[in-house]
Structures are given as C-alpha cells and as structure tokens.
Design an enzyme around this catalytic site. Structure first.
Site, PDB file in Angstrom:
ATOM      1  N   CYS A 113      -8.628 -39.863 -16.776  1.00  0.00           N
ATOM      2  CA  CYS A 113      -7.396 -40.005 -17.566  1.00  0.00           C
ATOM      3  C   CYS A 113      -7.326 -41.330 -18.318  1.00  0.00           C
ATOM      4  O   CYS A 113      -6.505 -41.485 -19.218  1.00  0.00           O
ATOM      5  CB  CYS A 113      -6.174 -39.837 -16.683  1.00  0.00           C
ATOM      6  SG  CYS A 113      -6.118 -38.226 -15.899  1.00  0.00           S
ATOM      7  N   HIS A 248      -0.075 -43.044 -20.163  1.00  0.00           N
ATOM      8  CA  HIS A 248      -0.687 -41.773 -19.755  1.00  0.00           C
ATOM      9  C   HIS A 248       0.404 -40.867 -19.185  1.00  0.00           C
ATOM     10  O   HIS A 248       1.213 -41.296 -18.343  1.00  0.00           O
ATOM     11  CB  HIS A 248      -1.773 -42.040 -18.712  1.00  0.00           C
ATOM     12  CG  HIS A 248      -2.295 -40.795 -18.082  1.00  0.00           C
ATOM     13  ND1 HIS A 248      -2.649 -39.690 -18.815  1.00  0.00           N
ATOM     14  CD2 HIS A 248      -2.503 -40.469 -16.772  1.00  0.00           C
ATOM     15  CE1 HIS A 248      -3.051 -38.744 -17.993  1.00  0.00           C
ATOM     16  NE2 HIS A 248      -2.971 -39.183 -16.756  1.00  0.00           N
ATOM     17  N   ASN A 278      -0.136 -32.934 -17.721  1.00  0.00           N
ATOM     18  CA  ASN A 278      -1.107 -34.029 -17.736  1.00  0.00           C
ATOM     19  C   ASN A 278      -2.387 -33.527 -18.416  1.00  0.00           C
ATOM     20  O   ASN A 278      -3.119 -32.724 -17.842  1.00  0.00           O
ATOM     21  CB  ASN A 278      -1.388 -34.460 -16.285  1.00  0.00           C
ATOM     22  CG  ASN A 278      -2.425 -35.567 -16.188  1.00  0.00           C
ATOM     23  OD1 ASN A 278      -3.095 -35.889 -17.154  1.00  0.00           O
ATOM     24  ND2 ASN A 278      -2.550 -36.140 -15.008  1.00  0.00           N
TER      25      ASN A 278
HETATM   26  N1  ACO Z   1       5.528 -26.179  -5.487  1.00  0.00           N
HETATM   27  C1  ACO Z   1       6.311 -26.217  -4.405  1.00  0.00           C
HETATM   28  N2  ACO Z   1       6.081 -27.043  -3.348  1.00  0.00           N
HETATM   29  C2  ACO Z   1       5.006 -27.828  -3.421  1.00  0.00           C
HETATM   30  C3  ACO Z   1       4.137 -27.818  -4.519  1.00  0.00           C
HETATM   31  C4  ACO Z   1       4.440 -26.960  -5.579  1.00  0.00           C
HETATM   32  N3  ACO Z   1       3.673 -26.873  -6.719  1.00  0.00           N
HETATM   33  N4  ACO Z   1       3.163 -28.720  -4.306  1.00  0.00           N
HETATM   34  C5  ACO Z   1       3.388 -29.281  -3.104  1.00  0.00           C
HETATM   35  N5  ACO Z   1       4.503 -28.731  -2.576  1.00  0.00           N
HETATM   36  C6  ACO Z   1       5.130 -29.050  -1.282  1.00  0.00           C
HETATM   37  C7  ACO Z   1       4.152 -29.627  -0.279  1.00  0.00           C
HETATM   38  O1  ACO Z   1       3.475 -28.602   0.393  1.00  0.00           O
HETATM   39  C8  ACO Z   1       5.080 -30.404   0.637  1.00  0.00           C
HETATM   40  O2  ACO Z   1       5.696 -29.514   1.498  1.00  0.00           O
HETATM   41  P1  ACO Z   1       5.961 -29.928   3.053  1.00  0.00           P
HETATM   42  O3  ACO Z   1       6.894 -31.100   2.969  1.00  0.00           O
HETATM   43  O4  ACO Z   1       6.559 -28.686   3.629  1.00  0.00           O
HETATM   44  O5  ACO Z   1       4.614 -30.307   3.610  1.00  0.00           O
HETATM   45  C9  ACO Z   1       6.170 -30.930  -0.312  1.00  0.00           C
HETATM   46  O6  ACO Z   1       6.090 -30.088  -1.493  1.00  0.00           O
HETATM   47  C10 ACO Z   1       5.993 -32.368  -0.708  1.00  0.00           C
HETATM   48  O7  ACO Z   1       4.683 -32.579  -1.152  1.00  0.00           O
HETATM   49  P2  ACO Z   1       4.196 -34.005  -1.575  1.00  0.00           P
HETATM   50  O8  ACO Z   1       2.725 -33.947  -1.904  1.00  0.00           O
HETATM   51  O9  ACO Z   1       4.650 -35.009  -0.576  1.00  0.00           O
HETATM   52  O10 ACO Z   1       5.023 -34.231  -2.947  1.00  0.00           O
HETATM   53  P3  ACO Z   1       5.171 -35.534  -3.812  1.00  0.00           P
HETATM   54  O11 ACO Z   1       6.581 -35.877  -3.950  1.00  0.00           O
HETATM   55  O12 ACO Z   1       4.196 -36.616  -3.390  1.00  0.00           O
HETATM   56  O13 ACO Z   1       4.692 -35.024  -5.246  1.00  0.00           O
HETATM   57  C11 ACO Z   1       2.858 -35.072  -6.768  1.00  0.00           C
HETATM   58  C12 ACO Z   1       3.377 -34.562  -5.444  1.00  0.00           C
HETATM   59  C13 ACO Z   1       3.723 -34.527  -7.878  1.00  0.00           C
HETATM   60  C14 ACO Z   1       1.422 -34.570  -6.926  1.00  0.00           C
HETATM   61  C15 ACO Z   1       2.887 -36.620  -6.791  1.00  0.00           C
HETATM   62  O14 ACO Z   1       2.309 -37.143  -5.624  1.00  0.00           O
HETATM   63  C16 ACO Z   1       2.183 -37.200  -7.986  1.00  0.00           C
HETATM   64  O15 ACO Z   1       2.594 -36.993  -9.110  1.00  0.00           O
HETATM   65  N6  ACO Z   1       1.132 -37.992  -7.762  1.00  0.00           N
HETATM   66  C17 ACO Z   1       0.395 -38.619  -8.851  1.00  0.00           C
HETATM   67  C18 ACO Z   1      -0.544 -37.639  -9.463  1.00  0.00           C
HETATM   68  C19 ACO Z   1      -1.151 -38.187 -10.716  1.00  0.00           C
HETATM   69  O16 ACO Z   1      -0.527 -38.899 -11.451  1.00  0.00           O
HETATM   70  N7  ACO Z   1      -2.372 -37.855 -10.987  1.00  0.00           N
HETATM   71  C20 ACO Z   1      -3.000 -38.358 -12.159  1.00  0.00           C
HETATM   72  C21 ACO Z   1      -4.366 -38.082 -12.046  1.00  0.00           C
HETATM   73  S1  ACO Z   1      -5.100 -38.372 -13.540  1.00  0.00           S
HETATM   74  C22 ACO Z   1      -6.781 -38.032 -13.498  1.00  0.00           C
HETATM   75  O17 ACO Z   1      -7.557 -38.941 -13.616  1.00  0.00           O
HETATM   76  C23 ACO Z   1      -7.243 -36.623 -13.328  1.00  0.00           C
END
Ligand code: ACO
Length: 321
Positions: A113, A248, A278
């Site tokens: 990214c 980003h 993204n």
């Molecule tokens: N729909 C519904 N529920 C979901 C989903 C979904 N799509 N995905 C996860 N959940 C659930 C999980 O199972 C979990 O349930 P539980 O509490 O019963 O175990 C709950 O939601 C919370 O999950 P978390 O992973 O703790 O959610 P979080 O608030 O951390 O959000 C997210 C996840 C959106 C991925 C966040 O961590 C994030 O944005 N991280 C940064 C990602 C990013 O910016 N990546 C860039 C990469 S760029 C590159 O180089 C490719």
C-alpha cells in the site's frame, strides 16, 4: 532549485461495484459492521478482462492526456503493484506496449500500500539526478484476486483500481520525502505465491492475503503521524501550511486518528474509501486524481501524501501542487 512536479493525473476503476449489502448476501457480515468499523460502503472489483495492466494503462493514458504529453515524451514508466497477474513481463512493460511508450524504460516496484509513494519518490530521485525529465508513475492493485473470500475480516476491506501521475522536472513541486521499511514486522501482513516442484524442492501451495488487523491498525495510527511530523519538521514547515493530507485510504478511523494526533481538522483529510475501499498502491493517486478533476487543487497548494502497508513499509511526500 530544480525538483519534480505532478503535471497530470488519471485513474481507472473496474466497472463492477459491489456494495456491503451485496457482500452480506454471500457471507456473515453487514453494512452496519463494515461501514462503522472502516467507513467503506462499496468497492469496485475487477473481472477477468480488467487485469492490473489494463487498469494501469487506462489510468496512465488519462494522466498523459491531463498533462498534455505525448507517448514519445515519456522517458520512464514506474509501476507500483503487489498483485500483478504475471511475474513477467512487468506491468510497466505491458503499459509500455499498450500506450506505445517507445522511448521509455519500464519497471515495477513492490511496496504494497506504500507503493505509490515509493514510485513517486523513486521518480523524484531519477529526476533530481538528471537522468530523466519526465516519468509516468502508476499505482495499481487487483488485490481481490489474492484475498481469501471466506475470511470476512479481510475480504470486505479491499477494492481494485489504478491511479497515475505524470511527473516532470520543474522549479516547484516536491519539497521533501521520506520512506521507511521494517522487515521485522513482515508477518502481520502477508500473501504467498505458490511454487512449482523442482528437482531439488517440493511444490509449495500459495496462501492468500493474511492480515493481523489490529496490529496493522496500531502501527498505522502511530507511525503515519510520526512520519508526517518529522517530514514537516525537516522541511521547516507546519501542519497549518498544508492544505490537504492525502492519506492511504485503508480505514476512516485510522485517518481520523491521524488527524487527531496531528491536531489538524479532519476536514483537511479528503477520503474516497467509502466508494473504493482499500485499493492498496492505487489509493493515493486515485484520490489525487479525483481532487484534481473536481477542481479542489489550486497551483501552489501544499499537499502531504502519506501511506503505509505490508512490509511493513511507510512514507510521506510533501509537495507544492
Ligand atoms: N463482519 C462482521 N463481523 C466481523 C467481520 C465482518 N466483515 N470481520 C470481523 N468481524 C468480527 C470478528 O469476528 C470479531 O468478532 P468476535 O468479537 O465475536 O470475535 C469482531 O468482529 C471484532 O473483530 P476485530 O478484528 O477485533 O475488529 P476491529 O475493530 O479490529 O476491526 C479491522 C477490524 C477493520 C480489520 C481493523 O483492525 C483495521 O482496519 N485494521 C487495519 C487494516 C489496514 O489498514 N490494513 C491496511 C493494509 S494495507 C496493505 O499493505 C495490503
């Protein structure tokens, strides 16, 4: 003093739009969960004909039209991608062919990214060195092809697309840049290609994109504002002088947190992730192109571009439009 200026922008998005509600029909998720945790409402997903090279060439062609430069005037094509369909020829060489860039050298660079910032900064280094005067830089990713579509915690985040800029030697433009990598944290965000059996080794299956979401989130909300603050300090400028922070587009909560840490109004952080998701290396140039074409940018505006991604990698570019 001579530097590098962006003189034209372009972008390309696949035709198919997939909304959060569409995803909720095929997996256990909801528009409420995705939009409240990420800000994403829909994304464009590539079909078989919309390869990384096809999208990159369309964005590049539009950037050249916007800049008013012909194919003969482009001396180099630098493409940031980490999801090309083939190992070689590079996407750069495919764009070279599609756009008839007969005078240009072409190559790809992989920094996930952060890729667009890395190619922009590389183009700047070539121009500063005097080797080239005009370069086409492109960020493209079709990560939808590398995702595990049964992993709801990652597959809802990504979209496909391409963004491009023509950059040229000029008296004003890039003020300063910084780019960084930390390979010791490579395990938090990975994607492995499959390998073939050889006389000396067994075939290895590939594995789709794997991400420790919370680790990436924590890394981004600390590293991005630190990187921006250090670059401003180095160039003896303040956040007040920056008109827009073009970040980003991974997650609106990350962008809001960066704004808060920098003590800058969130209004200075434009976003299009609600419509694009993204798009990895494409996200910054896609947003820049949108801002350019909607008349948001005026000559002389100071912009801070900043990104982060797998590697881990991160960086920033401070420039005058
Ligand atoms: N729909 C519904 N529920 C979901 C989903 C979904 N799509 N995905 C996860 N959940 C659930 C999980 O199972 C979990 O349930 P539980 O509490 O019963 O175990 C709950 O939601 C919370 O999950 P978390 O992973 O703790 O959610 P979080 O608030 O951390 O959000 C997210 C996840 C959106 C991925 C966040 O961590 C994030 O944005 N991280 C940064 C990602 C990013 O910016 N990546 C860039 C990469 S760029 C590159 O180089 C490719």
């Amino acid at each position: 003093m001579m530097t590098t200026r962006i003189i034209g922008t372009g972008s390309a998005l696949p035709a198919n739009i997939v909304t959060n509600d569409d995803l909720a029909k095929i997996m256990d998720t909801s528009d409420e969960w995705i939009s409240s945790r990420t800000g994403i409402r829909e994304r464009h997903l590539a079909d078989d004909s919309e390869t990384a090279a096809v999208l990159a060439a369309e964005a590049g062609r539009k950037a050249m039209e916007n800049a008013g430069v012909s194919a003969e005037e482009i001396q180099m094509v630098l493409v940031a991608t980490s999801s090309a369909e083939n190992y070689f020829p590079s996407v750069g060489c495919q764009v070279h062919k599609m756009l008839g860039l007969h005078q240009a050298a072409a190559m790809d660079l992989s920094a996930a990214c952060s890729g667009f910032l890395f190619v922009l900064n590389t183009a700047h280094a070539y121009i500063k060195s005097g080797l080239y005067e005009r370069i086409l830089v492109i960020g493209v990713d079709t990560l939808s092809r590398t995702i595990d579509w049964t992993d709801r915690s990652t597959c809802v985040l990504f979209g496909d697309g391409a963004g491009a800029c023509v950059v040229q030697k000029d008296e004003e433009g890039i003020i300063g840049m910084s780019q960084h990598s930390d390979g010791s944290q490579s395990g938090v965000l990975t994607s492995f290609a499959p390998t073939q059996k050889t006389p000396l080794s067994e075939a290895m299956p590939g594995s789709p994109l794997y991400m420790e979401g919370q680790a990436v989130f924590k890394f981004a909300v600390k590293t991005v504002p630190d990187c921006i603050s250090r670059l401003l300090e180095k160039e003896e400028m303040t956040a007040d002088q920056v008109k827009y922070f073009v970040l980003h587009q991974a997650n609106s909560r990350i962008i809001q947190s960066v704004a808060k840490r920098l003590k800058v109004s969130a209004d200075k952080f434009p976003m299009n992730l609600d419509r694009c998701g993204n798009t990895s290396a494409a996200s910054i140039p896609l947003l820049l192109d949108e801002m350019n074409r909607s008349g948001k940018l005026e000559k002389g505006d100071v912009l801070m571009l900043s990104g982060f991604g797998a590697g881990l990698t991160w960086g920033a570019t401070l420039l005058r439009w």
